[in-house]
Motif scaffolding. Structure first.
Motif, PDB file in Angstrom:
ATOM      1  N   SER A 198      35.893  42.571  39.871  1.00 21.05           N
ATOM      2  CA  SER A 198      37.123  43.347  40.028  1.00 21.05           C
ATOM      3  C   SER A 198      38.228  42.424  40.520  1.00 21.05           C
ATOM      4  N   ILE A 199      39.393  42.528  39.869  1.00 17.59           N
ATOM      5  CA  ILE A 199      40.537  41.683  40.220  1.00 17.59           C
ATOM      6  C   ILE A 199      41.468  42.472  41.137  1.00 17.59           C
ATOM      7  N   PRO A 200      41.661  42.016  42.373  1.00 16.41           N
ATOM      8  CA  PRO A 200      42.560  42.735  43.287  1.00 16.41           C
ATOM      9  C   PRO A 200      43.993  42.739  42.761  1.00 16.41           C
ATOM     10  N   GLU A 201      44.779  43.682  43.232  1.00 14.88           N
ATOM     11  CA  GLU A 201      46.191  43.727  42.868  1.00 14.88           C
ATOM     12  C   GLU A 201      46.911  42.533  43.505  1.00 14.88           C
ATOM     13  N   ILE A 218      39.962  39.499  55.904  1.00 18.71           N
ATOM     14  CA  ILE A 218      38.558  39.067  55.915  1.00 18.71           C
ATOM     15  C   ILE A 218      37.646  40.211  55.492  1.00 18.71           C
ATOM     16  N   VAL A 219      37.903  41.397  56.043  1.00 14.00           N
ATOM     17  CA  VAL A 219      37.085  42.569  55.701  1.00 14.00           C
ATOM     18  C   VAL A 219      37.197  42.884  54.211  1.00 14.00           C
ATOM     19  N   ASP A 220      38.419  42.842  53.672  1.00 12.81           N
ATOM     20  CA  ASP A 220      38.618  43.106  52.241  1.00 12.81           C
ATOM     21  C   ASP A 220      37.874  42.083  51.393  1.00 12.81           C
ATOM     22  N   SER A 221      37.925  40.820  51.819  1.00  7.52           N
ATOM     23  CA  SER A 221      37.254  39.764  51.062  1.00  7.52           C
ATOM     24  C   SER A 221      35.736  39.930  51.116  1.00  7.52           C
ATOM     25  N   LEU A 222      35.208  40.277  52.286  1.00  6.52           N
ATOM     26  CA  LEU A 222      33.757  40.490  52.408  1.00  6.52           C
ATOM     27  C   LEU A 222      33.307  41.667  51.545  1.00  6.52           C
ATOM     28  N   ASN A 223      34.109  42.733  51.550  1.00  8.24           N
ATOM     29  CA  ASN A 223      33.778  43.881  50.698  1.00  8.24           C
ATOM     30  C   ASN A 223      33.816  43.501  49.226  1.00  8.24           C
ATOM     31  N   TRP A 224      34.795  42.690  48.856  1.00 12.11           N
ATOM     32  CA  TRP A 224      34.910  42.210  47.470  1.00 12.11           C
ATOM     33  C   TRP A 224      33.673  41.402  47.085  1.00 12.11           C
ATOM     34  N   ARG A 225      33.188  40.566  48.004  1.00 16.12           N
ATOM     35  CA  ARG A 225      32.009  39.753  47.731  1.00 16.12           C
ATOM     36  C   ARG A 225      30.773  40.632  47.541  1.00 16.12           C
ATOM     37  N   VAL A 284      42.618  36.132  42.750  1.00 14.61           N
ATOM     38  CA  VAL A 284      41.273  35.959  43.309  1.00 14.61           C
ATOM     39  C   VAL A 284      41.294  34.843  44.359  1.00 14.61           C
ATOM     40  N   ASP A 285      41.966  33.730  44.040  1.00 14.44           N
ATOM     41  CA  ASP A 285      42.034  32.605  44.975  1.00 14.44           C
ATOM     42  C   ASP A 285      42.820  32.958  46.235  1.00 14.44           C
ATOM     43  N   ASP A 286      43.984  33.570  46.048  1.00 13.11           N
ATOM     44  CA  ASP A 286      44.846  33.880  47.195  1.00 13.11           C
ATOM     45  C   ASP A 286      44.161  34.786  48.206  1.00 13.11           C
ATOM     46  N   LEU A 287      43.422  35.790  47.711  1.00 11.96           N
ATOM     47  CA  LEU A 287      42.841  36.794  48.599  1.00 11.96           C
ATOM     48  C   LEU A 287      41.440  36.445  49.095  1.00 11.96           C
ATOM     49  N   ASN A 288      40.720  35.592  48.376  1.00 13.47           N
ATOM     50  CA  ASN A 288      39.325  35.341  48.735  1.00 13.47           C
ATOM     51  C   ASN A 288      38.986  33.873  48.989  1.00 13.47           C
ATOM     52  N   TYR A 289      39.879  32.968  48.608  1.00 15.14           N
ATOM     53  CA  TYR A 289      39.656  31.540  48.870  1.00 15.14           C
ATOM     54  C   TYR A 289      40.955  30.919  49.398  1.00 15.14           C
ATOM     55  N   SER A 310      51.521  34.088  26.963  1.00  8.37           N
ATOM     56  CA  SER A 310      50.449  35.029  26.623  1.00  8.37           C
ATOM     57  C   SER A 310      49.262  34.898  27.570  1.00  8.37           C
ATOM     58  N   GLN A 311      49.193  33.787  28.309  1.00  6.10           N
ATOM     59  CA  GLN A 311      48.070  33.556  29.222  1.00  6.10           C
ATOM     60  C   GLN A 311      48.406  33.948  30.657  1.00  6.10           C
ATOM     61  N   ILE A 312      49.610  34.454  30.881  1.00  4.96           N
ATOM     62  CA  ILE A 312      50.044  34.638  32.267  1.00  4.96           C
ATOM     63  C   ILE A 312      49.211  35.696  32.987  1.00  4.96           C
ATOM     64  N   LYS A 313      48.729  36.712  32.251  1.00  4.81           N
ATOM     65  CA  LYS A 313      47.884  37.730  32.884  1.00  4.81           C
ATOM     66  C   LYS A 313      46.579  37.114  33.371  1.00  4.81           C
ATOM     67  N   MET A 314      45.986  36.249  32.538  1.00  3.06           N
ATOM     68  CA  MET A 314      44.753  35.554  32.921  1.00  3.06           C
ATOM     69  C   MET A 314      44.992  34.683  34.150  1.00  3.06           C
ATOM     70  N   LEU A 315      46.055  33.912  34.129  1.00  2.00           N
ATOM     71  CA  LEU A 315      46.343  33.011  35.238  1.00  2.00           C
ATOM     72  C   LEU A 315      46.662  33.776  36.513  1.00  2.00           C
ATOM     73  N   THR A 316      47.323  34.927  36.377  1.00  2.24           N
ATOM     74  CA  THR A 316      47.616  35.760  37.543  1.00  2.24           C
ATOM     75  C   THR A 316      46.325  36.302  38.154  1.00  2.24           C
ATOM     76  N   SER A 317      45.385  36.700  37.307  1.00  2.00           N
ATOM     77  CA  SER A 317      44.091  37.203  37.792  1.00  2.00           C
ATOM     78  C   SER A 317      43.362  36.144  38.605  1.00  2.00           C
ATOM     79  N   ILE A 318      43.298  34.930  38.056  1.00  2.00           N
ATOM     80  CA  ILE A 318      42.602  33.832  38.738  1.00  2.00           C
ATOM     81  C   ILE A 318      43.322  33.474  40.040  1.00  2.00           C
ATOM     82  N   SER A 319      44.653  33.432  39.989  1.00  3.15           N
ATOM     83  CA  SER A 319      45.436  33.103  41.177  1.00  3.15           C
ATOM     84  C   SER A 319      45.261  34.142  42.276  1.00  3.15           C
TER      85      SER A 319
END
Length: 272
Positions: A238-241, A2-9, A123-128, A112-121
């Motif tokens: 910023s995209i988390p690891e 939660i703290v990491d997500s709030l800081n990200w926001r 963001v969702d996993d850690l913040n939504y 070729s799109q897997i990096k994009m999809l990983t970024s979006i995924s």
């Protein structure tokens, strides 16, 4: 978490993302045409039905920052506007949605799109987290079946239970939980797929002229009008690891895609 997500926001000014329209409008329309996602309706229990054209999303009309911004705007609009509105309507908490993933058109070039999809995924996993009750996968080609076979054992049991791979366009199964009017356009008849031009703009929930996208973009423009200065350009989030386990899954998918490609080239196995 939660703290990491709030800081990200805070660091990425996520609270103002619905005040940042993607402009000019032609760019926004291009993003909608290459990042296929929309709200097709609601289940019988009141959950929003989000449709995603996985196989035909190309992510080739703008930078990664615009696609991430667009994705976050849909997430935020869902959480701030759509879900509270449904909660008030039904008189009980409605806090998540279902997603229908259309695999029509999935090809080896999707690698070729897997990096994009990983970024979006990520963001969702850690913040939504826990915002999707069930993922329904439809119009499945061989390439998805092959990848799913090797990826499924790597998933947590809780995640496996959320994913349901349906036969064909999934219409009959989905009609058990939603009315016909709520079905994504690519589920309404066998072989319909998620073609960007397969139905009218009002029916096609991917279209920028669909009521949901017009409402969303109108809301963002209205919020922006209250600000003295509209920032131009994309929102650089910023995209988390990714989680190490998720990174492992990506590696497995890449390896499986490569294996299928080699089989295809040699003339053995199935055509991708």
């Amino acid at each position: 978490m939660i703290v990491d997500s709030l800081n990200w926001r805070i660091e990425n000014e996520i609270d103002t993302v619905l005040e940042r329209p993607i402009v000019p409008v032609d760019l926004y329309r291009s993003i909608r045409d290459s990042q296929l996602v929309g709200l097709s309706g609601y289940t019988k229990e009141g959950l929003p039905v989000f449709a995603i054209g996985v196989g035909q999303s190309t992510y080739d009309k703008a930078s990664v920052h615009y696609y991430v911004q667009s994705h976050i705007q849909i997430n935020e609009y869902r959480d701030r506007i759509v879900l509270p509105r449904l909660t008030q309507k039904y008189g009980r908490p409605i806090t998540n949605c279902i997603k229908v993933l259309d695999m029509t058109g999935l090809k080896l070039s999707a690698l070729s799109q897997i990096k994009m999809l990983t970024s979006i995924s990520t963001v969702d996993d850690l913040n939504y987290p826990e915002k999707t009750e069930t993922y329904y996968v439809v119009n499945v080609p061989y390439i998805f079946s092959a990848c799913w076979k090797v990826v499924k054992p790597l998933l947590q049991e809780r995640t496996k239970k959320k994913v349901k791979v349906l036969s064909g366009c999934g219409r009959d199964e989905l009609l058990k939980i939603m009315d016909y009017s709520a079905l994504p356009h690519f589920c309404r008849r066998e072989g319909s797929g998620s073609s960007k031009h397969s139905s009218s703009d009002v029916d096609n929930c991917f279209s920028p002229d669909h009521p949901f996208h017009k409402e969303l973009y109108g809301h963002i423009q209205e919020q922006a009008s209250h600000r003295e200065l509209i920032k131009m350009g994309s929102l650089h989030v910023s995209i988390p690891e990714p989680d190490p386990n998720d990174a492992k899954i990506v590696e497995v998918i890449q390896a499986e895609f490569q294996k299928i490609g080699e089989q295809d080239e040699s003339g053995n196995g199935h055509k991708a």
